[in-house]
Design a protein around this motif. Structure first.
Motif, short mmCIF file in Angstrom:
data_model
loop_
_atom_site.label_atom_id
_atom_site.label_comp_id
_atom_site.label_asym_id
_atom_site.label_seq_id
_atom_site.Cartn_x
_atom_site.Cartn_y
_atom_site.Cartn_z
N VAL A 16 -7.36 -0.89 2.33
CA VAL A 16 -6.34 -0.06 2.98
C VAL A 16 -5.06 -0.88 3.19
O VAL A 16 -3.96 -0.42 2.92
CB VAL A 16 -6.86 0.51 4.31
CG1 VAL A 16 -5.73 1.19 5.09
CG2 VAL A 16 -7.99 1.50 4.05
N VAL A 17 -5.25 -2.13 3.65
CA VAL A 17 -4.08 -2.99 3.87
C VAL A 17 -3.33 -3.21 2.56
O VAL A 17 -2.11 -3.05 2.48
CB VAL A 17 -4.52 -4.36 4.47
CG1 VAL A 17 -3.36 -5.36 4.41
CG2 VAL A 17 -4.98 -4.17 5.90
N LEU A 18 -4.07 -3.55 1.51
CA LEU A 18 -3.42 -3.82 0.22
C LEU A 18 -2.75 -2.56 -0.33
O LEU A 18 -1.73 -2.64 -1.01
CB LEU A 18 -4.44 -4.35 -0.79
CG LEU A 18 -4.82 -5.83 -0.63
CD1 LEU A 18 -5.91 -6.21 -1.60
CD2 LEU A 18 -3.60 -6.72 -0.84
N LEU A 19 -3.33 -1.40 0.00
CA LEU A 19 -2.79 -0.15 -0.52
C LEU A 19 -1.50 0.23 0.20
O LEU A 19 -0.56 0.72 -0.41
CB LEU A 19 -3.84 0.96 -0.34
CG LEU A 19 -3.70 2.20 -1.21
CD1 LEU A 19 -3.80 1.84 -2.68
CD2 LEU A 19 -4.78 3.21 -0.83
N LEU A 20 -1.47 -0.02 1.52
CA LEU A 20 -0.35 0.49 2.32
C LEU A 20 0.74 -0.54 2.61
O LEU A 20 1.89 -0.17 2.77
CB LEU A 20 -0.89 1.05 3.66
CG LEU A 20 -1.89 2.20 3.53
CD1 LEU A 20 -2.33 2.68 4.91
CD2 LEU A 20 -1.27 3.35 2.74
N ALA A 21 0.37 -1.81 2.67
CA ALA A 21 1.32 -2.83 3.11
C ALA A 21 2.65 -2.80 2.34
O ALA A 21 3.72 -2.87 2.96
CB ALA A 21 0.69 -4.21 3.02
N PRO A 22 2.62 -2.67 1.01
CA PRO A 22 3.90 -2.71 0.29
C PRO A 22 4.82 -1.56 0.63
O PRO A 22 6.01 -1.62 0.38
CB PRO A 22 3.47 -2.64 -1.18
CG PRO A 22 2.06 -3.07 -1.18
CD PRO A 22 1.49 -2.60 0.11
N LEU A 23 4.26 -0.47 1.20
CA LEU A 23 5.11 0.68 1.54
C LEU A 23 6.09 0.33 2.64
O LEU A 23 7.05 1.06 2.86
CB LEU A 23 4.23 1.88 1.95
CG LEU A 23 3.29 2.37 0.83
CD1 LEU A 23 2.46 3.54 1.32
CD2 LEU A 23 4.08 2.76 -0.41
N SER A 24 5.85 -0.79 3.33
CA SER A 24 6.79 -1.22 4.35
C SER A 24 8.15 -1.56 3.76
O SER A 24 9.15 -1.57 4.46
CB SER A 24 6.24 -2.45 5.08
OG SER A 24 6.25 -3.55 4.18
N GLY A 25 8.15 -1.81 2.45
CA GLY A 25 9.42 -2.09 1.78
C GLY A 25 9.92 -3.51 1.97
O GLY A 25 10.95 -3.90 1.44
N ASN A 26 9.18 -4.30 2.71
CA ASN A 26 9.55 -5.70 2.92
C ASN A 26 9.26 -6.51 1.65
O ASN A 26 8.13 -6.55 1.17
CB ASN A 26 8.73 -6.22 4.12
CG ASN A 26 9.04 -7.67 4.45
OD1 ASN A 26 9.33 -8.46 3.56
ND2 ASN A 26 9.01 -7.98 5.73
N GLY A 27 10.28 -7.12 1.11
CA GLY A 27 10.15 -7.83 -0.17
C GLY A 27 9.12 -8.94 -0.13
O GLY A 27 8.36 -9.14 -1.07
N TYR A 28 9.07 -9.66 0.99
CA TYR A 28 8.13 -10.78 1.09
C TYR A 28 6.69 -10.27 1.08
O TYR A 28 5.84 -10.83 0.39
CB TYR A 28 8.39 -11.58 2.37
CG TYR A 28 7.41 -12.68 2.57
CD1 TYR A 28 7.44 -13.81 1.74
CD2 TYR A 28 6.41 -12.60 3.53
CE1 TYR A 28 6.51 -14.83 1.89
CE2 TYR A 28 5.48 -13.61 3.68
CZ TYR A 28 5.53 -14.72 2.86
OH TYR A 28 4.62 -15.72 3.00
N ILE A 29 6.45 -9.18 1.81
CA ILE A 29 5.08 -8.63 1.86
C ILE A 29 4.68 -8.13 0.48
O ILE A 29 3.55 -8.37 0.02
CB ILE A 29 5.00 -7.50 2.92
CG1 ILE A 29 5.11 -8.13 4.32
CG2 ILE A 29 3.67 -6.74 2.80
CD1 ILE A 29 5.09 -7.14 5.44
N VAL A 30 5.61 -7.47 -0.22
CA VAL A 30 5.29 -6.99 -1.57
C VAL A 30 4.91 -8.16 -2.45
O VAL A 30 3.90 -8.11 -3.16
CB VAL A 30 6.48 -6.22 -2.18
CG1 VAL A 30 6.20 -5.87 -3.63
CG2 VAL A 30 6.77 -4.97 -1.39
N SER A 31 5.68 -9.24 -2.41
CA SER A 31 5.40 -10.36 -3.31
C SER A 31 4.08 -11.04 -2.93
O SER A 31 3.30 -11.44 -3.80
CB SER A 31 6.56 -11.36 -3.32
OG SER A 31 6.46 -12.25 -2.24
#
Lengths: 307, 291
Positions: A16-31
């Motif tokens: 769930v974390v891996l699925l949703l975290a990038p939706l925050s739009g934070n570039g660092y979290i996405v990378s």
């Protein structure tokens, strides 16, 4: 039983974390999520040939490179959608892995490893010399909102790696591979088609880096031989599988999750000495924890009577 | 193609092959006794070549003068790899072969990283004895010839050591039959460390000589590991003659392809030759050993 349920709960939470975290739009979290999913998935691919089948390959980066260039060339020269190119790269590598595996897997263990190492270097130099790949100047892909798409592509492949490995861990094919790993001659005598099983494992383990390489090209929006046929990526993949436990179902996940965080903080702090640290890490791990975290934890739980 | 050109490239290739042979002989000693595929072998060659380049550039020490120091350094590195790393292989390690291969894989990249940190990624060589002798239409590079000659001398000294000394006989016994050697009172433990020390010292010598004729960067390590294994595979793990023949073939391949293609294609030859050799002679490495 409790441990098993707790394990599945953690797994579900992680997904769930891996699925949703990038939706925050934070570039660092996405990378961070992208690097994690990439390395976990790469470790699953490597684990099939090197963990289950027991043939150490130091050249899986060859397929990663072919996948990456399939996307770079397909998108810039033929204006195809990137995911189509990435999928085609996967198909091409699967097709290539059949004759390649059939030839290379005749080599005894360590010489297969050396041969694959040689193959990766050959592929890198050839890419450098081929005009369509842009040579050492590389190819720029159209930039834009590529990261999220490449991330979900990579995450899907990672989940595929877990599911496929779970199936192999339980079915007859996995049993054949493990029998071959322990004693190839004895398994052959008992009716296991040795070459066929090993080549099947090789093909499966080639598809993962090929598909992931395609996503990587789209994520970076730039390909160049040295950064694509990267010794760092190969080295880290191997280190992660060792840390988690080679030839185990959860090893690549555990190793990949831990090591990609370590890698991320190392590469920002000590970019120069990355190879040195990962090389030393492999040595220390093999001496301190030769079978990896997962078997060690399983043994511990068994001893306590929890699992 | 002009015949002089062919002859010239042949001479260049054969002289280069002499240095390759030395690197391969070092590996032969290690692999013969321990049967461990040491992926870090080429990194020792490259690390020494880069050190030799810096020693010449900064302090004016020629690779020939630095040779003893290089060999001692190489021997130390080999003993460390054996004693501090490979010996620590735990009892419950999955299989010794897999684990030792992974260990040398780790060591190999540790050395690549170390070389990168010290020497950066630049290609380096030593501009020592840059002139050449003219023999008719041919020119023979002085440094090339010197490197070749010293390589042959060291190879011959190794041959004498292995054939005519007590230690050499013990090493050869250990590589032919471990149990038999043990029964005759040879300490296999010591032979293993000795083979790593001796083999790595020879790799270091090859590296110092190589710096005079061939530019390397930290990434070139795997090239020389595979060169050494190709030579052993081409010649079989048997004789000096085989090793020299194998090195000659590789030296010629690098020289001709490097000239008619380009240097990158030339640098690719060791890998291509290695894969071809193994495909056509998968058992090439299973013969007897020199040591």
């Amino acid at each position: 039983m409790i441990a098993k349920r707790a394990g599945y709960a953690v797994l579900a939470l992680l997904f769930v974390v891996l699925l949703l975290a990038p939706l925050s739009g934070n570039g660092y979290i996405v990378s961070l999520c992208y690097i994690t999913a990439l390395f976990v998935a790469l470790a699953y691919g490597w684990n099939l040939i090197s963990g289950y089948a027991g043939y150490l390959s130091f050249g899986q980066i060859t397929f990663f490179g072919i996948g990456a260039y399939a996307v770079a060339i397909g998108v810039t020269r033929f204006h195809l959608p990137w995911y189509l190119c990435a999928a085609l790269g996967g198909v091409a590598c699967a097709a290539l892995a059949v004759p390649m595996g059939w030839l290379m897997l005749r080599l005894r263990g360590p010489f297969f490893a050396l041969g694959m190492l040689g193959l990766a270097q050959t592929a890198r130099i050839l890419t450098n010399l081929t005009p369509i790949s842009g040579g050492s100047e590389g190819i720029y892909l159209p930039p834009g909102a590529n990261a999220i798409a490449a991330y979900y592509w990579t995450l899907a492949i990672m989940v595929g790696g877990v599911v496929l490995t779970a199936a192999i861990d339980r079915n007859a094919f996995g049993l054949r591979l493990r029998a071959l790993r322990e004693d190839e001659r004895a398994a052959g005598t008992l009716g296991v088609d040795t070459t066929r099983s090993n080549v099947q494992a090789f093909v499966l383990s080639a598809i993962f880096p090929a598909l992931l390489g395609g996503g990587y090209a789209w994520y970076l929006t730039y390909v160049e031989p040295n950064s694509i046929y990267s010794t760092e990526i190969e080295l880290q993949t191997v280190a992660m599988a060792i840390l988690g436990g080679m030839g185990t179902l959860w090893g690549p996940l555990v190793g990949g999750l831990i090591m990609s965080q370590v890698s991320e903080s190392l590469s920002t702090r000590f970019p120069q000495t990355h190879l040195m640290i990962f090389g030393a890490l492999i040595v220390v791990l093999l001496i301190a924890l030769p079978r990896g975290i997962v078997p060690a934890v399983a043994a511990f739980l068994k001893k306590r009577g929890i699992a | 193609m002009r015949p002089e050109l062919v002859l010239q490239l042949t001479i260049d290739g054969l002289l280069l092959g002499g240095v390759f042979a030395l690197a391969a002989l070092g590996l032969n000693v290690i692999f013969g006794v321990t049967r461990i595929v040491n992926l870090a072998h080429g990194n020792i060659v490259v690390l020494t070549a880069l050190s030799a380049a810096i020693a010449f550039q900064r302090f004016g020490i020629t690779p020939i003068e630095g040779l003893p120091v290089a060999m001692v350094g190489g021997a130390l590195l080999g003993v460390i790899i054996d004693r501090l790393i490979l010996r620590r292989l735990p009892e419950d390690a999955p299989t010794a072969e897999t684990t030792s291969l992974l260990l040398t894989f780790g060591v190999s990249y540790f050395l690549v990283g170390l070389s990168l940190a010290i020497f950066t990624g630049d290609f380096r060589s030593v501009a020592y004895l840059t002139g050449s002798w003219l023999v008719g239409p041919l020119s023979i590079g002085k440094s090339r010839f010197l490197a070749f000659a010293v390589a042959i001398v060291i190879a011959a000294m190794l041959g004498v050591l292995l054939r005519s000394t007590k230690i050499g006989r013990a090493l050869r016994a250990a590589s032919q039959n471990l149990d038999g050697a043990r029964a005759c009172g040879v300490s296999i433990d010591r032979m293993r460390t000795l083979s790593f020390g001796l083999g790595s010292a020879i790799a270091a010598a090859a590296g110092a000589l190589l710096s005079m004729i061939y530019a390397v960067n930290p990434d070139s390590g795997s090239q020389f590991t595979l060169i050494a294994f190709s030579v052993v595979a081409l010649g079989g793990l048997g004789s000096y003659a085989g090793a020299l023949l194998g090195s000659a073939i590789l030296g010629l391949a690098v020289s001709f392809v490097g000239f008619f293609g380009n240097t990158q294609l030339g640098a690719m030859m060791p890998y291509v030759v290695f894969i071809l050799v193994l495909l056509f002679r998968p058992s090439g490495l299973l013969g007897k050993s020199v040591a």
